[in-house]
Motif scaffolding. Structure first.
Motif, PDB file in Angstrom:
ATOM      1  N   ARG A 396       0.829  -1.203   0.000  1.00 18.24           N
ATOM      2  CA  ARG A 396       0.000   0.000   0.000  1.00 18.24           C
ATOM      3  C   ARG A 396       0.862   1.252   0.000  1.00 18.24           C
ATOM      4  NH1 ARG A 396      -5.259   1.156   3.678  1.00 18.24           N
ATOM      5  NH2 ARG A 396      -5.382   3.296   2.983  1.00 18.24           N
ATOM      6  N   ARG A 397       1.942   1.179   0.792  1.00 13.60           N
ATOM      7  CA  ARG A 397       2.844   2.331   0.890  1.00 13.60           C
ATOM      8  C   ARG A 397       3.515   2.611  -0.446  1.00 13.60           C
ATOM      9  NH1 ARG A 397       4.772   0.425   5.374  1.00 13.60           N
ATOM     10  NH2 ARG A 397       6.635  -0.391   4.354  1.00 13.60           N
ATOM     11  N   GLY A 399       2.544   1.367  -3.457  1.00 10.59           N
ATOM     12  CA  GLY A 399       1.659   1.304  -4.617  1.00 10.59           C
ATOM     13  C   GLY A 399       1.854   0.037  -5.436  1.00 10.59           C
ATOM     14  N   SER A 401       0.616  -3.220  -6.389  1.00  8.90           N
ATOM     15  CA  SER A 401      -0.674  -3.880  -6.219  1.00  8.90           C
ATOM     16  C   SER A 401      -0.523  -5.381  -5.936  1.00  8.90           C
ATOM     17  CB  SER A 401      -1.559  -3.635  -7.438  1.00  8.90           C
ATOM     18  OG  SER A 401      -0.798  -3.592  -8.604  1.00  8.90           O
ATOM     19  N   LEU A 404       0.152  -5.881  -2.333  1.00  3.50           N
ATOM     20  CA  LEU A 404      -1.053  -5.556  -1.562  1.00  3.50           C
ATOM     21  C   LEU A 404      -2.033  -6.732  -1.590  1.00  3.50           C
ATOM     22  CD1 LEU A 404      -2.920  -3.451  -0.116  1.00  3.50           C
ATOM     23  CD2 LEU A 404      -3.775  -2.869  -2.393  1.00  3.50           C
ATOM     24  N   VAL A 405      -2.318  -7.221  -2.792  1.00  2.76           N
ATOM     25  CA  VAL A 405      -3.315  -8.286  -2.942  1.00  2.76           C
ATOM     26  C   VAL A 405      -2.828  -9.585  -2.284  1.00  2.76           C
ATOM     27  CG1 VAL A 405      -4.509  -9.733  -4.626  1.00  2.76           C
ATOM     28  CG2 VAL A 405      -4.290  -7.293  -5.033  1.00  2.76           C
ATOM     29  N   ARG A 408      -2.737  -9.207   1.601  1.00  2.00           N
ATOM     30  CA  ARG A 408      -4.067  -9.290   2.221  1.00  2.00           C
ATOM     31  C   ARG A 408      -4.577 -10.726   2.197  1.00  2.00           C
ATOM     32  NH1 ARG A 408      -3.980  -5.353   4.962  1.00  2.00           N
ATOM     33  NH2 ARG A 408      -4.675  -3.274   4.359  1.00  2.00           N
ATOM     34  N   TRP A 409      -4.273 -11.413   1.103  1.00  2.00           N
ATOM     35  CA  TRP A 409      -4.736 -12.804   0.980  1.00  2.00           C
ATOM     36  C   TRP A 409      -4.051 -13.684   2.030  1.00  2.00           C
ATOM     37  CZ3 TRP A 409      -2.442 -17.423  -1.443  1.00  2.00           C
ATOM     38  CH2 TRP A 409      -3.366 -18.456  -1.571  1.00  2.00           C
ATOM     39  N   ILE A 634      -9.504 -11.612  -9.070  1.00  2.00           N
ATOM     40  CA  ILE A 634      -8.979 -10.398  -9.701  1.00  2.00           C
ATOM     41  C   ILE A 634      -9.123 -10.430 -11.216  1.00  2.00           C
ATOM     42  CG2 ILE A 634      -7.390  -9.199  -8.156  1.00  2.00           C
ATOM     43  CD1 ILE A 634      -5.249 -11.154  -8.874  1.00  2.00           C
ATOM     44  N   LEU A 637     -11.142  -7.524 -12.777  1.00  2.00           N
ATOM     45  CA  LEU A 637     -10.424  -6.272 -12.615  1.00  2.00           C
ATOM     46  C   LEU A 637      -9.239  -6.195 -13.580  1.00  2.00           C
ATOM     47  CD1 LEU A 637     -10.308  -3.738 -10.913  1.00  2.00           C
ATOM     48  CD2 LEU A 637      -8.843  -4.959  -9.317  1.00  2.00           C
ATOM     49  N   SER A 641      -8.758  -3.527 -16.548  1.00  2.00           N
ATOM     50  CA  SER A 641      -7.670  -2.549 -16.494  1.00  2.00           C
ATOM     51  C   SER A 641      -6.582  -2.890 -17.507  1.00  2.00           C
ATOM     52  CB  SER A 641      -7.076  -2.510 -15.092  1.00  2.00           C
ATOM     53  OG  SER A 641      -6.571  -3.776 -14.780  1.00  2.00           O
ATOM     54  N   GLY A 642      -6.746  -4.008 -18.197  1.00  3.60           N
ATOM     55  CA  GLY A 642      -5.761  -4.390 -19.204  1.00  3.60           C
ATOM     56  C   GLY A 642      -4.412  -4.699 -18.580  1.00  3.60           C
ATOM     57  N   ASN A 643      -4.413  -5.087 -17.297  1.00  5.63           N
ATOM     58  CA  ASN A 643      -3.155  -5.324 -16.594  1.00  5.63           C
ATOM     59  C   ASN A 643      -3.023  -6.787 -16.229  1.00  5.63           C
ATOM     60  OD1 ASN A 643      -1.139  -5.528 -14.578  1.00  5.63           O
ATOM     61  ND2 ASN A 643      -1.359  -3.341 -14.160  1.00  5.63           N
ATOM     62  N   ARG A 644      -2.081  -7.462 -16.880  1.00  6.77           N
ATOM     63  CA  ARG A 644      -1.888  -8.888 -16.574  1.00  6.77           C
ATOM     64  C   ARG A 644      -0.672  -9.096 -15.681  1.00  6.77           C
ATOM     65  NH1 ARG A 644      -4.868 -11.457 -21.123  1.00  6.77           N
ATOM     66  NH2 ARG A 644      -6.700 -10.155 -20.979  1.00  6.77           N
ATOM     67  N   ILE A 646      -0.190  -8.112 -12.888  1.00  3.66           N
ATOM     68  CA  ILE A 646      -0.561  -8.327 -11.486  1.00  3.66           C
ATOM     69  C   ILE A 646      -0.516  -9.822 -11.130  1.00  3.66           C
ATOM     70  CG2 ILE A 646      -3.056  -8.411 -11.954  1.00  3.66           C
ATOM     71  CD1 ILE A 646      -3.311  -7.032  -9.111  1.00  3.66           C
TER      72      ILE A 646
ATOM     73  N   ALA B  59      -6.902  -3.395 -24.706  1.00  3.51           N
ATOM     74  CA  ALA B  59      -6.821  -3.414 -23.242  1.00  3.51           C
ATOM     75  C   ALA B  59      -6.557  -2.006 -22.712  1.00  3.51           C
ATOM     76  CB  ALA B  59      -5.716  -4.362 -22.800  1.00  3.51           C
ATOM     77  N   SER B  63      -9.170   0.134 -20.462  1.00  2.29           N
ATOM     78  CA  SER B  63      -8.865   0.603 -19.115  1.00  2.29           C
ATOM     79  C   SER B  63      -9.016   2.124 -19.018  1.00  2.29           C
ATOM     80  CB  SER B  63      -7.468   0.159 -18.711  1.00  2.29           C
ATOM     81  OG  SER B  63      -6.526   1.132 -19.036  1.00  2.29           O
ATOM     82  N   GLU B  78     -10.809  -9.782   0.825  1.00  3.57           N
ATOM     83  CA  GLU B  78      -9.745  -9.590   1.832  1.00  3.57           C
ATOM     84  C   GLU B  78      -9.265  -8.144   1.886  1.00  3.57           C
ATOM     85  OE1 GLU B  78      -9.315 -11.724  -0.754  1.00  3.57           O
ATOM     86  OE2 GLU B  78      -9.656 -13.696   0.160  1.00  3.57           O
ATOM     87  N   LEU B  79      -9.448  -7.405   0.755  1.00  3.36           N
ATOM     88  CA  LEU B  79      -8.979  -6.025   0.697  1.00  3.36           C
ATOM     89  C   LEU B  79     -10.029  -5.097   1.298  1.00  3.36           C
ATOM     90  CD1 LEU B  79      -6.887  -7.251  -1.238  1.00  3.36           C
ATOM     91  CD2 LEU B  79      -7.165  -5.235  -2.684  1.00  3.36           C
ATOM     92  N   LEU B  87      -7.016  -0.073  -6.162  1.00  6.42           N
ATOM     93  CA  LEU B  87      -6.335  -1.098  -6.961  1.00  6.42           C
ATOM     94  C   LEU B  87      -6.615  -0.913  -8.449  1.00  6.42           C
ATOM     95  CD1 LEU B  87      -4.634  -3.703  -6.818  1.00  6.42           C
ATOM     96  CD2 LEU B  87      -6.764  -4.977  -6.632  1.00  6.42           C
ATOM     97  N   LEU B  90      -4.504   1.873  -9.617  1.00  8.56           N
ATOM     98  CA  LEU B  90      -3.091   1.472  -9.652  1.00  8.56           C
ATOM     99  C   LEU B  90      -2.808   0.611 -10.882  1.00  8.56           C
ATOM    100  CD1 LEU B  90      -2.489   0.496  -5.906  1.00  8.56           C
ATOM    101  CD2 LEU B  90      -1.436   2.412  -7.114  1.00  8.56           C
ATOM    102  N   ARG B  96       0.446   6.124  -6.874  1.00  8.94           N
ATOM    103  CA  ARG B  96      -0.094   5.610  -5.618  1.00  8.94           C
ATOM    104  C   ARG B  96      -0.877   6.692  -4.866  1.00  8.94           C
ATOM    105  NH1 ARG B  96       0.894   5.661  -0.328  1.00  8.94           N
ATOM    106  NH2 ARG B  96       2.331   7.365  -0.690  1.00  8.94           N
ATOM    107  N   TYR B 100      -5.032   6.496  -4.123  1.00  7.35           N
ATOM    108  CA  TYR B 100      -5.682   6.406  -2.815  1.00  7.35           C
ATOM    109  C   TYR B 100      -6.518   7.649  -2.517  1.00  7.35           C
ATOM    110  CZ  TYR B 100      -3.591   1.965  -1.664  1.00  7.35           C
ATOM    111  OH  TYR B 100      -3.278   0.634  -1.652  1.00  7.35           O
TER     112      TYR B 100
END
Lengths: 727, 205
Positions: A396-397, A399, A401, A404-405, A408-409, A634, A637, A641-644, A646, B59, B63, B78-79, B87, B90, B96, B100
């Motif tokens: 989180r600090r 950024g 992701s 973060l994910v 948390r999991w 995810i 999402l 977001s077109g982001n793989r 992650i 893509a 986005s 969980e988040l 997220l 991001l 970042r 947020y």
């Protein structure tokens, strides 16, 4: 029962299952897992068969080469003389058999095609190959040929048939033989040095069958959430256990068949050629496997049935869950349970020092190690949750992701990480412990090793069977610069005397005097010090100069610090002294017996490695399936977001890091737990095998890397096929 | 053929609802708008035709210009709500700090007060508002909603629908809602029925 279209219902259900398997989210991981499970079970079942086959074949050929004895050498039926003895190569003992024909039609043992000339030998191919470095091809005289497989307990057996020189044959020390071939094996040769069959069967049960069963369960249950839902649905629709079973079988049939086919290929190889097993250096004879062909080829079929049965049994009818919230497990361990782990590590590492007797030490150590393994997963769970929270905060600090994910999991479901990590740590410690226990030496063997390290073969002992002068031929055949003394021990007082020519006495700094002179033990030549402590009752030592040395032990010494070639001495002894003369270094025989024990221990290591590989596959599979299920959250999402990338980063934190961390923790844990075994506290002598540990660490890293990419790939593939579907 | 001569234009600031029986292709329509399914003809979002785009380009475009609200939210339980929303920003490449800050502001505006609790502990209504916030965080030109109230009770259904249909005016985007629910659909500027591959506009919608 047929449907409107004509195909039987079971076939349609089977195809429904097969289609479900193709489209399931964790489908590929489960496919590989089921295939691996079928292969592992097939190997386990084949192992049982091959154990029986090898022992059966050994007994059979052992009986074939067992001589029928005559009453006496004068018996008209007696046609040859026979005498078994031992020798060793690389500290490994094996049987040699002295043979001498009495008549022209003297029988030959199986596998030997013609009588060697006097002073010649026939060796097994494996002995010939292994003993080259120790001059085996000249040790018993010239090699006249090799023993065929029909005459060997197994193709890798070390065995020598030696026909002594005519002047060395002592008929009264040999047994007269009428022919070879008996109803039961006399049990010389390989049969004397192998594990009893029940021990191997127990090893196979615990370290092959049980891990294979665990993998089967894990594979059957991989990605089970969707199937449990289907099971519940089928039950609600009135489908009985047969319906569910056929669908589940349809889903698993292809991967299980693939695994069983691989198993069948492996099994078939044992029928086509001799199979050399690594680590234990044992060769399974093709002939033995062929004799049990039905068991060998039945193994993959049995594996298929067993794994499919497991798949069916592992999907019992589901009760519909009450509510949708995840519920906590009903049975929970007490809160203090994880904190026991460090305490148990302490018990294992420091406990043995406090125990009064060796057996209590061993018990405390075993309890410590066992309890550490039991409490470790929950401690790892606590750590995983804490690290997960830290990782999420860091993610989180910064950024990131993925951090973060995954963080948390891990914090929400520490169990998944704990299973993955603890499993690998335990596997690591298991391999290490197996290696330690198999190299564990008892006290005398440790001291023997120290002696061998100190003096090696700078002093060599040769037993001389009779109180007769050592033949000059023998002395001349010794390596240049070797001097001979003889050791005599007074039976009543236990006093030892080294006697011999002045040259030889001077070699070990002893006085030359025709009367027995007591030797001051302080400052004595180290070679004599070791000889005194290992081969005399330690009741004093004296030296005497004589041209007619006497005593049952010939002591050979080289020039100061120079090592004498033991193979050369053996060759000289065989040529000039007689049959079955013992040639050894000081304390060498102790090392041989320890080495034989280690040799047997390698079977545990071989099975242990198989067990660990299978267990790790089981752990990885269940975690991959869990990761794919998690990453499904995810998917939407990431598509939007077109982001793989992650997936690559979450998989990195959720799979790669725990696996790599587990390997490092496992290495550290093993190092710690091994302390009492490697120090002299317990009994000493176990050696940490750094190459083995480095190999395991490298394998674990490679596995972590593979799992990371596999997890990410599975998730990306899932994302690729994603479509919004609220219809 | 699922669709036949389908034609729908949706300007910024306007909302449309598509209704139809199960299997009529409502979700496929959403997939077309996302470029996940490429029909014959053209699908234009923010002046660019999706059908001719390569995967990467598509893509990126998706986005940048499209947001989606799903029936079950598709949030990570969980988040926290805040993290779920941030997220999405991001992943789309927002810094970042901005991610947020934007997420926090959006959640306040959309009425999710417990934004720092794990999403799994929120009520259905709060979860769906979080989903709306997440769909809006990248300032899309087109907001798609796939049965957004399908999993909610009556009270939450009304409040989420009210919120959703305010979005086009407030955040300057077009809204396409696919729904079974007549009462939800009636709030849209235009209402269509999808039947037999044809899109029929209900007059006076």
């Amino acid at each position: 029962m047929t449907s409107a279209k004509g195909a039987p219902l079971w076939w349609q259900l089977f195809r429904v299952g097969a289609a479900a398997g193709r489209s399931a989210s964790a489908g590929r991981a489960r496919f590989v897992a089921l295939a691996c499970a079928a292969l592992a079970v097939s190997i386990a079942v084949s192992t049982f068969t091959l154990i029986f086959a090898a022992y059966d074949g050994r007994d059979e050929r052992g009986a074939d080469r067992t001589p029928r004895f005559a009453q006496s050498a004068s018996d008209p039926e007696a046609r040859a003389l026979w005498k078994p003895a031992f020798d060793e190569v690389n500290n490994t003992q094996f049987s040699i058999v002295y043979l001498a024909p009495l008549r022209a039609d003297a029988p030959l043992p199986p596998g030997v095609s013609a009588w060697p000339e006097p002073g010649q030998a026939v060796l097994s191919p494996a002995l010939l190959a292994a003993g080259r470095s120790e001059g085996i091809e000249t040790r018993y005289g010239a090699v006249a040929g090799t023993i065929g497989e029909a005459g060997l307990a197994s193709p890798g057996e070390w065995l020598a048939y030696v026909r002594p020189g005519t002047d060395l044959v002592v008929p009264e020390s040999m047994r007269p033989v009428t022919r070879f071939g008996s109803f039961a094996s006399l049990g010389f040769g390989e049969a004397m040095f192998v594990q009893p069959i029940r021990l191997l069967l127990v090893l196979a049960a615990f370290m092959a069958a049980m891990p294979a069963a665990a993998l089967s369960v894990s594979a059957a249950r991989a990605g089970s959430d969707a199937r449990d839902q289907r099971t519940a649905l089928l039950s609600a629709l009135g489908g009985g256990w047969r319906t569910r079973a056929v669908i589940n079988i349809g889903e698993a049939a292809v991967p299980v068949a693939v695994g069983a086919l691989a198993g069948a290929a492996a099994a078939a190889m044992t029928l086509i050629r001799n199979t050399h097993l690594p680590i234990v250096d044992f060769t399974v004879a093709r002939a033995d496997a062929q004799h049990w062909w039905w068991g060998v080829l039945g193994a993959p079929l049995a594996a298929m049935v067993l794994v499919l049965l497991c798949v069916v049994l592992m999907h019992p009818p589901q009760r519909r869950p009450q509510g949708t919230r995840p519920r906590l497990a009903k049975t929970r361990l007490p809160r203090w349970w994880p904190y026991l782990c460090p305490l148990m590590v302490f018990v294992a590492v420091r406990g043995p020092e406090l125990a009064p007797t060796p057996s209590t030490r061993l018990l405390i150590y075993a309890i410590g190690v066992g309890a550490t393994m039991l409490t470790l997963p929950s401690l790892v769970g606590l750590l995983a949750a804490a690290i997960g929270r830290g990782l999420a905060a860091a993610g989180r600090r910064t950024g990131r992701s993925g951090a973060l994910v995954a963080g948390r999991w891990a914090a929400a479901w520490p169990g998944a990480t704990a299973r993955l990590t603890a499993g690998v740590i335990i596997a690591f410690v298991l391999v290490g412990q197996t290696q330690l226990w198999t190299t564990r030496n008892t006290g005398p063997a440790v001291q023997a090793q120290q002696t061998v390290d100190r003096v090696g073969s700078s002093i060599v002992l040769v037993s001389h069977p009779r109180e007769t002068p050592v033949p000059q031929g023998f002395l001349h055949a010794l390596p240049p610069g070797t001097e001979a003394l003889r050791l005599k021990i007074e039976p009543k007082s236990g006093h030892a005397e080294l006697n011999g020519p002045c040259e030889a006495l001077k070699r070990v700094a002893l006085p030359c005097s025709p009367t027995a002179t007591p030797v001051e033990l302080r400052g004595i030549d180290p070679r004599l010090g070791e000889l005194y402590s290992w081969d005399t009752p330690a009741q004093g030592l004296s030296a005497r100069q004589t041209t007619d040395p006497q005593g049952p032990l010939v002591v050979l010494v080289g020039q100061s610090g120079q090592q004498i070639s033991v193979p050369a001495v053996k060759q000289a002894a065989n040529a000039h002294l007689g049959m079955s003369v013992t040639v050894d270094t000081v304390a060498g025989s102790w090392l041989t017996s320890a080495s034989m024990q280690q040799h047997l221990g390698r079977w545990t290591l071989l099975f242990g490695i198989f067990a660990v590989i299978v267990i790790v596959i089981a752990i990885v599979v269940s975690n991959l399936a869990e990761f794919v299920r998690f990453s499904r959250q995810i998917t939407a999402l990431s598509v939007l977001s077109g982001n793989r990338t992650i997936y690559l980063s979450t998989s990195f934190f959720a799979l790669f890091m725990p696996l790599l961390g587990a390997s490092l923790i496992g290495l550290t844990a093993h190092y710690w737990l091994a302390t009492p075994m490697t120090s002299n506290t317990y009994s000493g002598g176990s050696e940490l095998s750094w190459p083995l540990l480095a190999f395991v660490l490298a394998a674990a890293t490679a596995l972590a890397f593979l799992v990371w990419l596999w997890g990410a790939y599975g998730a990306v593939r899932q994302a690729h096929n994603w479509r919004p579907a609220a219809d | 053929m699922l669709f036949d001569g389908l034609d729908l234009r949706l300007p910024i600031g306007e909302s449309a609802a598509v209704m139809g029986p199960s299997g009529s292709g409502k979700s496929t329509l959403i997939s077309c708008a996302l470029g996940l399914v490429k029909p014959q003809g053209s699908v234009t979002v923010a002046d660019a035709d999706l059908t001719g785009m390569r995967r990467r380009q598509l893509a990126r475009h998706r986005s940048r210009y499209t947001g989606v609200v799903f029936q079950f939210g598709e949030l990570l339980p969980e988040l926290t709500a805040l993290e779920n929303v941030a997220l999405a920003a991001l992943l789309a490449g927002t810094s970042r700090k901005d991610a947020y800050a934007d997420a926090e502001r959006l959640l306040v505006e959309l009425g999710v007060p417990r934004a720092k609790r794990p999403t799994g502990t929120l009520s259905g209504g709060e979860r769906q508002r979080t989903a709306v916030a997440r769909a809006l965080i990248n300032k899309p030109a087109l907001l798609l909603a796939d049965e957004p109230t399908g999993a909610l009770d009556d009270t939450n259904r009304n409040s989420v629908a009210e919120l959703l249909f305010k979005v086009p005016k407030q955040w300057e985007c077009a809204l396409l809602v696919v729904t079974h629910d007549e009462q939800v659909a009636m709030r849209a500027d235009r209402v269509f029925h999808l039947a037999d591959g044809h899109l029929l506009e209900r007059s006076g919608g």
